[in-house]
Each structure stands twice: as C-alpha cells, then as structure tokens.
Design a protein around this motif. Structure first.
Motif, short mmCIF file in Angstrom:
data_model
loop_
_atom_site.label_atom_id
_atom_site.label_comp_id
_atom_site.label_asym_id
_atom_site.label_seq_id
_atom_site.Cartn_x
_atom_site.Cartn_y
_atom_site.Cartn_z
N THR A 189 0.59 -0.91 0.02
CA THR A 189 0.28 -0.26 -0.14
C THR A 189 1.04 0.85 -0.33
OG1 THR A 189 -1.76 -1.56 1.54
CG2 THR A 189 -2.16 0.94 1.05
N VAL A 190 0.48 2.40 -0.99
CA VAL A 190 0.85 3.78 -0.87
C VAL A 190 -0.10 4.80 -0.36
CG1 VAL A 190 2.51 2.70 -2.49
CG2 VAL A 190 0.20 4.60 -2.77
N SER A 191 0.24 5.58 1.10
CA SER A 191 -0.16 6.08 1.86
C SER A 191 0.00 7.70 0.68
CB SER A 191 -0.34 6.34 3.41
OG SER A 191 1.22 6.71 3.08
N ARG B 21 -7.92 -10.67 1.56
CA ARG B 21 -6.81 -10.09 3.16
C ARG B 21 -5.95 -11.29 3.77
NH1 ARG B 21 -11.98 -7.67 4.18
NH2 ARG B 21 -13.08 -9.26 5.20
N LEU B 22 -6.36 -12.23 3.47
CA LEU B 22 -5.14 -13.19 3.63
C LEU B 22 -3.99 -12.63 3.22
CD1 LEU B 22 -7.05 -16.77 4.28
CD2 LEU B 22 -7.08 -14.50 6.41
N SER B 23 -3.88 -12.60 1.71
CA SER B 23 -2.86 -11.96 1.18
C SER B 23 -1.93 -11.03 1.92
CB SER B 23 -3.17 -12.21 -0.64
OG SER B 23 -3.61 -13.54 -0.83
N CYS B 28 2.40 -9.05 5.38
CA CYS B 28 3.18 -7.81 6.66
C CYS B 28 3.76 -8.77 7.11
CB CYS B 28 1.17 -7.07 7.32
SG CYS B 28 0.06 -6.00 5.83
N LEU B 29 3.12 -10.48 7.59
CA LEU B 29 3.56 -10.95 8.13
C LEU B 29 4.84 -11.05 7.69
CD1 LEU B 29 0.89 -13.20 9.35
CD2 LEU B 29 2.17 -11.50 10.83
N ASP B 30 5.26 -11.29 6.19
CA ASP B 30 6.33 -11.41 6.06
C ASP B 30 7.45 -10.15 6.22
OD1 ASP B 30 6.31 -14.17 5.25
OD2 ASP B 30 5.07 -13.34 3.27
N HIS B 31 7.17 -9.08 6.01
CA HIS B 31 7.82 -8.01 6.14
C HIS B 31 7.99 -7.55 8.15
CE1 HIS B 31 7.92 -3.89 5.76
NE2 HIS B 31 8.65 -4.07 4.34
N SER B 44 -1.35 -3.77 16.79
CA SER B 44 -0.43 -3.93 16.34
C SER B 44 -0.45 -3.83 14.14
CB SER B 44 0.91 -3.50 17.05
OG SER B 44 1.29 -4.74 17.43
N LEU B 45 -0.65 -5.46 14.26
CA LEU B 45 -0.94 -5.39 13.04
C LEU B 45 -1.82 -4.25 12.33
CD1 LEU B 45 0.34 -7.82 11.39
CD2 LEU B 45 -2.01 -8.68 11.37
N ALA B 46 -2.59 -4.14 12.91
CA ALA B 46 -3.39 -3.17 12.73
C ALA B 46 -3.07 -1.73 12.54
CB ALA B 46 -5.47 -3.12 13.22
N ALA B 47 -2.33 -1.31 13.29
CA ALA B 47 -2.12 -0.08 13.74
C ALA B 47 -0.82 0.07 12.45
CB ALA B 47 -1.38 0.12 14.98
#
Lengths: 223, 223
Positions: A189-191, B21-23, B28-31, B44-47
């Motif tokens: 995502t880009v913000s 969204r699972l993708s 995000c998790l890999d990041h 915090s994942l959401a934030a």
DNA sequence: CTGTGTGAACCCCTTCACAGCG
DNA sequence: CGCTGTGAAGGGGTTCACACAG
C-alpha cells in the motif's frame, strides 16, 4: 448537498462499486452501439452481459434520469452521459513511472489509447534509459523532470510500475508534481494525502486468491 | 481445534474479500518477520498497516484459532498457517497466454517467483514468436501445444494477456487443457464452467475510476 | 491485566416489487 | 402495456464490545 435539489442524489454519494460498474456499462453500450443497437432496456442489457437489471437502474439513478419509461435507454445517449459522468470528454494524458519491462509494456499497451488514456511519458532513474523511447515511441525521462513534464504535457494520472521498496517515494513524487490520481502496480500500500486517489493492481493478491481456489476447489463456488 | 466440530466455520464459508485480505496479512507478516519481529497482536498489526484489528481476528477465525490470548500471534507461525490456507506450499507453476509486450513483461515479472509463482511457459499464435524466449528466458510455444505443456510442466494457473476479442476462446482453451484458475488481463468478462475460477485485472475500469475521481475531486473522499 | 475469539449491532450494497409515466 | 425510477426488504460484510483464556 447544499445546492443540490432534494430529489437528485448527486455524484458525491455514489460508491466506488457503483462507479466501477459505470465503466462496465459503458463498455457494454459501446459494444451494442457498434452492433447498431439504438435502444436497450435495463432488462436486456442485464441479460446480455450477466448483470442485474435493478442494479443498473439504481446505479444510474445517482446521476440522473436517463431512461424513457416503457422504452428503455438510448444506447448512444446513455454512453455519452456515462462518459461525461466519468470525466472522459477529451483523451486523458497519463505517465508511467518505472521503465522496466512492465512499465514499458504498459506505456505501449494499445488498449489505453483506445479507451481515451494516452501514455505520453515514461520516467525512470536509470541513466542508461533516459532519453530513449519505448518500442511504441513513448519517451523516457529522468524522474527529477517529473514536475516539469507533468505540467508541460498536461499529465493527469500516474501509473506506478516500480519495485515495492520504491513505490512510496515515487508516489510522493507524483503527488508533489501535482498529480491526484495514481494507479499502483507495486505490491503493498502507498499512503497519500487527502484529495489524492490511489487504486492498486495487486497481482500477488489476485494470484494467491487463485491459489486458494485451487487448494479448496472441492467445495468452492465458480465465481 | 481438533476435528471439524460444528463450532468451527471452515474454509468453504470465507468470502473472497476475506481470502484477499489473507494475502495482505501474509505480506505484512513476512515484512515483520524480516524485521525480526517474533510476536504481534492484531492491534499493532492493524495500526502498522492501516487495517482493522477486529477484522483481522474475524478473518482468521474462519480457519482456526491461531493466537494466544494475552499475547498475540506468532509472526512466523501465523505466516505458515496462512501459506497453508492459501495453498502456497510449493512454488506454483504458471503460464502466460499471449506473448505480446504485456504477456512477456508478465512472464519476466520478478515479483512472481518471489511470491511463489513461477512462469514456465508463454503461448502465442504468431509463428514468428514460436520457439523463441522472453528476455527472462521463458520459452514461447504455439497455442496448440497448451494441453501437452500444461501436463508436462505441471502448470496450474493461466494468465491471459491477449486482445479482448480472443480472450474467450483462449479461456476455453485453458479450461480444455485442464486449468482451473485464470487471471484475465483482457477487458471484458469471460465465462467459464463451474469449478473454474477467473479473476479479472481490468485496467480500463481502474483508470476510469481514477478519471471519475479527477472529475469530481471537489467532494471526493481520499481512499 | 492484555489480547483473542465472538455474538450482536451497525451499515452498506444488492435485490425485490410496484407505483406511475410514456 | 412496458419499462423506468424507487421505497422497502433482504443479505453480507464490517465494526463494536465484552466474556474469558493465558
């Protein structure tokens, strides 16, 4: 909603799902027009293209009353209305940022000019590419010239086709150059600040969705 | 947690919005994993990634209970679960049909192998292209060899990058060759038999959505 | 005390059904 | 009489709020 009369909903309330469908309706109407059809009902439009008649009518309601009761819609007339709603009067000039394989393929994609989107510039940071052209003849500029070229060429939309780690800063540069619409092909995502619209073409999400289907095909629905 | 009791919803009820969204969660998790984070809460994942914490938890619920109350989720553990849910165990071999600019760019797109999707074949009907390779080394075969190559190479997904008028017959050929997942880049819709999944990447709809934003930017929302 | 899992509330989108206009 | 435009019903998806596990 101030100057709007009470009856007419107005464009600012139409959801993105609705506006996406307007594009689809427009494509169907162009198809019909090419086949010589002059008038069509929501009923048969829906039947021919796998849509829902009530949804077509409701989508259009947000923007006005375009039909004739007992008859249907003028194919060319409705198409013209949709083009105006979507802001497709004159060709829209676009830039592709990132002159890799994907970026150059997008710049040369024949479907864009056909639909009124004209790629007029590619941008990159690799010195070896600057000053050259894509196969289709779109010139490649250095990123630092983005603001000047955007102004000079009247570019309205940026397609971002750079690796994920660069996407955010490229988007920032596009916004700084005055662009307010970005189509992002980089994963993630880009913000962007308020007033700027980003749409993502996330190929990984699409492919993983297909992988999910393959892994669960036993009970999955078709579409 | 054990077997399929009536309490556990099961994968066949999760909507496509959820699986998409699972993708994103996986990415995000890999990041986070790369950054050395071992554990994370939905909060915090959401934030960090602009998501909704309740939605993350609810999405995961369709497939099991992966978190530890009072602690959160194991980053690597949850990523492994998501990979299994999405069917991403081994690399998935894919084919690109249509060896034009876009098709070849897709076949050479470096993001695909990185995410576990390996393009192993290009297909076209132009005699001049058959037997050659893309810049990245993907061989180009004649369309008529599709069934044989699909079988021989273990191809699971077709990317359709041909002009709109050919898209339907290409999709038919892909289905006839035994493929059950198609990513279609041609504008318009293709119809396929039950059990086959098609996802569309409709660049015209995306661009026209941006054009709409430009034409109505005064009152439009950002995202 | 923290954060998950989850019923319930909320909200939006889709679909239905029909009044009413041409 | 046919078809649009549209209130109302229906269905999903998202968000809230909290019981409860660790």
């Amino acid at each position: 909603m101030r100057e709007r009369t009470k009856g007419r909903p107005g464009p600012e309330q139409a959801s993105e799902l609705t506006t996406n469908r307007l594009s689809i309706y427009l494509r169907c109407l162009d198809h019909l027009s090419g086949a010589g059809v002059r008038t069509i009902s929501s009923q048969s439009l829906a039947a021919q293209f796998g849509l829902n008649a009530a949804q077509i009518r409701k989508d259009l309601t947000w923007f006005g009353e375009f039909g004739v009761r007992g008859v249907g819609y003028s194919v060319d007339g409705l198409a013209a209305h949709l083009r105006q709603i979507l802001g497709l009067g004159d060709p829209i000039r676009i830039a592709v940022i990132g002159a890799g394989n994907l970026g150059q393929a997008l710049a040369d994609y024949p479907g864009f000019p056909r639909d009124g989107f004209v790629p007029v510039a590619l941008f990159d940071r690799a010195a070896a590419k600057i000053g050259k052209h894509s196969r289709g003849g779109v010139p490649i500029y250095h990123m630092k010239r983005l603001p000047a070229i955007v102004r000079k060429e009247g570019i309205r939309i940026a397609l971002v086709a750079v690796p994920a780690p660069s996407a955010q800063q490229v988007a920032n540069a596009a916004v700084a150059a005055g662009l307010r619409a970005i189509l992002n092909f980089a994963p993630g995502t880009v913000s962007v600040p308020p007033g700027v619209k980003v749409k993502n073409v996330d190929l990984t999400v699409s492919l993983e969705g297909l992988a999910y289907h393959l892994a669960n095909a036993a009970h999955a629905k078709t579409q």
